[in-house]
Structure formats: structure tokens, C-alpha cells
Design a protein around this motif. Structure first.
Motif, mmCIF file in Angstrom:
data_model
loop_
_atom_site.group_PDB
_atom_site.id
_atom_site.type_symbol
_atom_site.label_atom_id
_atom_site.label_comp_id
_atom_site.label_asym_id
_atom_site.label_seq_id
_atom_site.Cartn_x
_atom_site.Cartn_y
_atom_site.Cartn_z
ATOM 1 N N LEU A 106 4.191 9.630 -4.371
ATOM 2 C CA LEU A 106 3.587 8.485 -3.702
ATOM 3 C C LEU A 106 4.620 7.874 -2.765
ATOM 4 N N ASP A 107 4.255 7.683 -1.513
ATOM 5 C CA ASP A 107 5.109 6.999 -0.541
ATOM 6 C C ASP A 107 4.661 5.549 -0.476
ATOM 7 N N VAL A 108 5.603 4.615 -0.669
ATOM 8 C CA VAL A 108 5.295 3.192 -0.710
ATOM 9 C C VAL A 108 6.149 2.468 0.317
ATOM 10 N N TYR A 109 5.528 1.566 1.065
ATOM 11 C CA TYR A 109 6.259 0.724 2.009
ATOM 12 C C TYR A 109 6.896 -0.420 1.233
ATOM 13 N N ASP A 110 8.221 -0.573 1.358
ATOM 14 C CA ASP A 110 8.957 -1.637 0.679
ATOM 15 C C ASP A 110 9.171 -2.779 1.666
ATOM 16 N N PRO A 111 8.455 -3.922 1.518
ATOM 17 C CA PRO A 111 8.569 -5.009 2.492
ATOM 18 C C PRO A 111 9.927 -5.704 2.475
ATOM 19 N N PHE A 142 0.838 -1.184 0.000
ATOM 20 C CA PHE A 142 0.000 0.000 0.000
ATOM 21 C C PHE A 142 0.878 1.240 0.000
ATOM 22 N N GLY A 143 0.424 2.238 -0.697
ATOM 23 C CA GLY A 143 1.133 3.505 -0.716
ATOM 24 C C GLY A 143 0.233 4.619 -0.230
ATOM 25 N N GLU A 144 0.874 5.692 0.163
ATOM 26 C CA GLU A 144 0.124 6.869 0.602
ATOM 27 C C GLU A 144 0.418 7.997 -0.373
ATOM 28 N N PRO A 145 -0.589 8.423 -1.134
ATOM 29 C CA PRO A 145 -0.322 9.478 -2.114
ATOM 30 C C PRO A 145 -0.136 10.832 -1.435
ATOM 31 N N ASP A 146 0.745 11.636 -2.034
ATOM 32 C CA ASP A 146 0.937 13.018 -1.605
ATOM 33 C C ASP A 146 0.151 13.869 -2.595
ATOM 34 N N VAL A 147 -0.964 14.410 -2.147
ATOM 35 C CA VAL A 147 -1.856 15.138 -3.060
ATOM 36 C C VAL A 147 -2.166 16.537 -2.534
ATOM 37 N N ASP A 148 -2.495 17.403 -3.472
ATOM 38 C CA ASP A 148 -3.035 18.726 -3.158
ATOM 39 C C ASP A 148 -4.404 18.812 -3.813
ATOM 40 N N ILE A 149 -5.383 19.308 -3.095
ATOM 41 C CA ILE A 149 -6.724 19.493 -3.647
ATOM 42 C C ILE A 149 -6.918 20.990 -3.844
ATOM 43 N N ARG A 150 -7.238 21.355 -5.080
ATOM 44 C CA ARG A 150 -7.359 22.780 -5.421
ATOM 45 C C ARG A 150 -8.717 23.052 -6.059
ATOM 46 N N LYS A 151 -9.144 24.280 -5.933
ATOM 47 C CA LYS A 151 -10.406 24.690 -6.552
ATOM 48 C C LYS A 151 -10.143 25.113 -7.987
ATOM 49 N N ALA A 152 -10.961 24.566 -8.883
ATOM 50 C CA ALA A 152 -10.894 24.988 -10.287
ATOM 51 C C ALA A 152 -11.794 26.201 -10.484
ATOM 52 N N ASP A 153 -12.966 26.132 -9.897
ATOM 53 C CA ASP A 153 -13.905 27.252 -9.890
ATOM 54 C C ASP A 153 -14.842 27.016 -8.704
ATOM 55 N N LEU A 154 -15.964 27.687 -8.655
ATOM 56 C CA LEU A 154 -16.856 27.578 -7.499
ATOM 57 C C LEU A 154 -17.470 26.199 -7.330
ATOM 58 N N SER A 155 -17.611 25.435 -8.422
ATOM 59 C CA SER A 155 -18.298 24.143 -8.318
ATOM 60 C C SER A 155 -17.398 22.940 -8.571
ATOM 61 N N ARG A 156 -16.110 23.141 -8.908
ATOM 62 C CA ARG A 156 -15.248 22.013 -9.229
ATOM 63 C C ARG A 156 -13.929 22.095 -8.468
ATOM 64 N N LEU A 157 -13.421 20.900 -8.151
ATOM 65 C CA LEU A 157 -12.112 20.756 -7.519
ATOM 66 C C LEU A 157 -11.240 19.906 -8.429
ATOM 67 N N TYR A 158 -9.939 20.017 -8.298
ATOM 68 C CA TYR A 158 -9.060 19.079 -8.975
ATOM 69 C C TYR A 158 -7.944 18.661 -8.028
ATOM 70 N N VAL A 159 -7.399 17.499 -8.315
ATOM 71 C CA VAL A 159 -6.386 16.907 -7.457
ATOM 72 C C VAL A 159 -5.056 16.905 -8.188
ATOM 73 N N VAL A 160 -4.023 17.358 -7.510
ATOM 74 C CA VAL A 160 -2.677 17.324 -8.060
ATOM 75 C C VAL A 160 -1.908 16.252 -7.295
ATOM 76 N N LEU A 161 -1.410 15.269 -8.033
ATOM 77 C CA LEU A 161 -0.629 14.193 -7.436
ATOM 78 C C LEU A 161 0.834 14.613 -7.440
ATOM 79 N N ASN A 162 1.400 14.796 -6.249
ATOM 80 C CA ASN A 162 2.787 15.240 -6.126
ATOM 81 C C ASN A 162 3.770 14.081 -6.054
#
Length: 168
Positions: A148-153, A126-146
Motif C-alpha cells: 500500500l502506498d500512502v501519502y504522509d502529510p 488516502f492510499g493506493e493499494p498495489d494489487v494483482d487480480i488473478r483467476k482462480a477458475d473460469l468463474s472466480r477471481l481473487y485479489v492479491v494485496l502486495n
């Protein structure tokens, strides 16, 4: 002349599995059994709701302490405390918690064997994404994927990946 009872023929020979217990485990069982006996001999324990009507020896014979007792279990708090301590021993990496586990020896096969057999999907990582959630306009959001942190077994470490390392 009295009739003889017919016996059932043995159709399938069934081997009995032997249950072997180590001396350490036997000492632990004996210690819990002695503590259960002391609990049963205490007159106050017989006042507990749900306490069975019966002789101490009968209750002991039906019990397998600490996990099962044929009376209100005096070891429950101890069992829960042990379980809680095991959970606290989990490794934590930020928001990611990795619980220690026991693996079967067949999971430790060499790399070559795993690659050739196709049995390499033994772990789910499992990984944990590093994301930013930003507003596109008043009714929409978008996600920026910066990244991914992954556990290496294989190394037991968290590996941080940039967006260039992500397959999609």
C-alpha cells in the motif's frame, strides 16, 4: 396638526463589521473596474446578447469585477484560465494527485496536544493499494494485496508499505 411618524425602537444593537481591503487588492479592483469601463464603452459590447439596457455608470455601480458584472462578463476566460493553472499546480505522484490547500492555524497544534485531546483525526489520508487480480477458475477471481502506498502529510512524501505493515 400633522401626525409624526413613529420610529421603530432599536431592540438589538448591531455592530457593523468593517470590510478592510489591502492597497494591493484595491489596485487590482481598480484595474478590473477600468477594464470593465473600457468594455462597456466599446459599442460592439452592446451588441452582445444579454447586454443590459442602462447607463455605463449604473452597470459599473452594480458590478464587482472580475467575478460579478451586471453585463456579460468579459473576464470569464481569464477567471477559468487562472482556475485551470491552480489545478495544474497540484502535486502528482503516479496516479495519486495531491492538491495544495490552506490550513487553519489550529491544525498545526503540537503532537502532544493532539494526542491528549483526541483531536488527532484532522486529516484523512488516502492510499493506493498495489494489487494483482488473478483467476482462480473460469468463474472466480481473487485479489492479491502486495502493499500500500500512502501519502504522509507530515513529510509530503509517498510511503510504500509491504503487507506486513498493513493492520488488517
Amino acid at each position: 396638526m400633522p401626525k409624526q411618524k413613529a420610529s421603530q425602537p432599536e431592540l438589538i444593537r448591531e455592530e457593523r463589521a468593517e470590510y478592510k481591503i489591502t492597497p494591493e487588492d484595491q489596485a487590482r479592483k481598480d484595474e478590473y473596474r477600468a477594464r470593465l469601463r473600457a468594455f462597456l464603452e466599446d459599442p460592439a459590447s452592446r451588441q452582445i446578447e444579454g447586454f443590459p439596457i442602462g447607463e455605463i455608470e449604473d452597470i459599473l455601480a452594480l458590478s464587482d469585477p472580475p467575478y460579478y458584472t451586471a453585463c456579460p462578463n468579459p473576464f470569464l476566460a481569464e477567471i477559468i484560465e487562472q482556475w485551470t493553472q491552480e489545478r495544474e499546480e497540484a502535486n502528482r505522484y503516479g496516479k495519486l494527485t495531491v492538491l495544495p490547500t490552506r490550513m487553519n492555524p489550529d491544525l498545526a497544534m503540537g503532537d502532544e496536544l493532539l494526542k491528549k485531546t483526541g483531536a488527532g483525526n484532522l486529516f484523512m489520508v488516502f492510499g493506493e493499494p498495489d494489487v494483482d487480480i488473478r483467476k482462480a477458475d473460469l468463474s472466480r477471481l481473487y485479489v492479491v494485496l502486495n502493499g500500500l502506498d500512502v501519502y504522509d502529510p507530515t513529510t509530503g512524501e509517498i510511503r510504500s508499505n509491504s503487507t506486513d505493515d498493513i493492520a488488517c
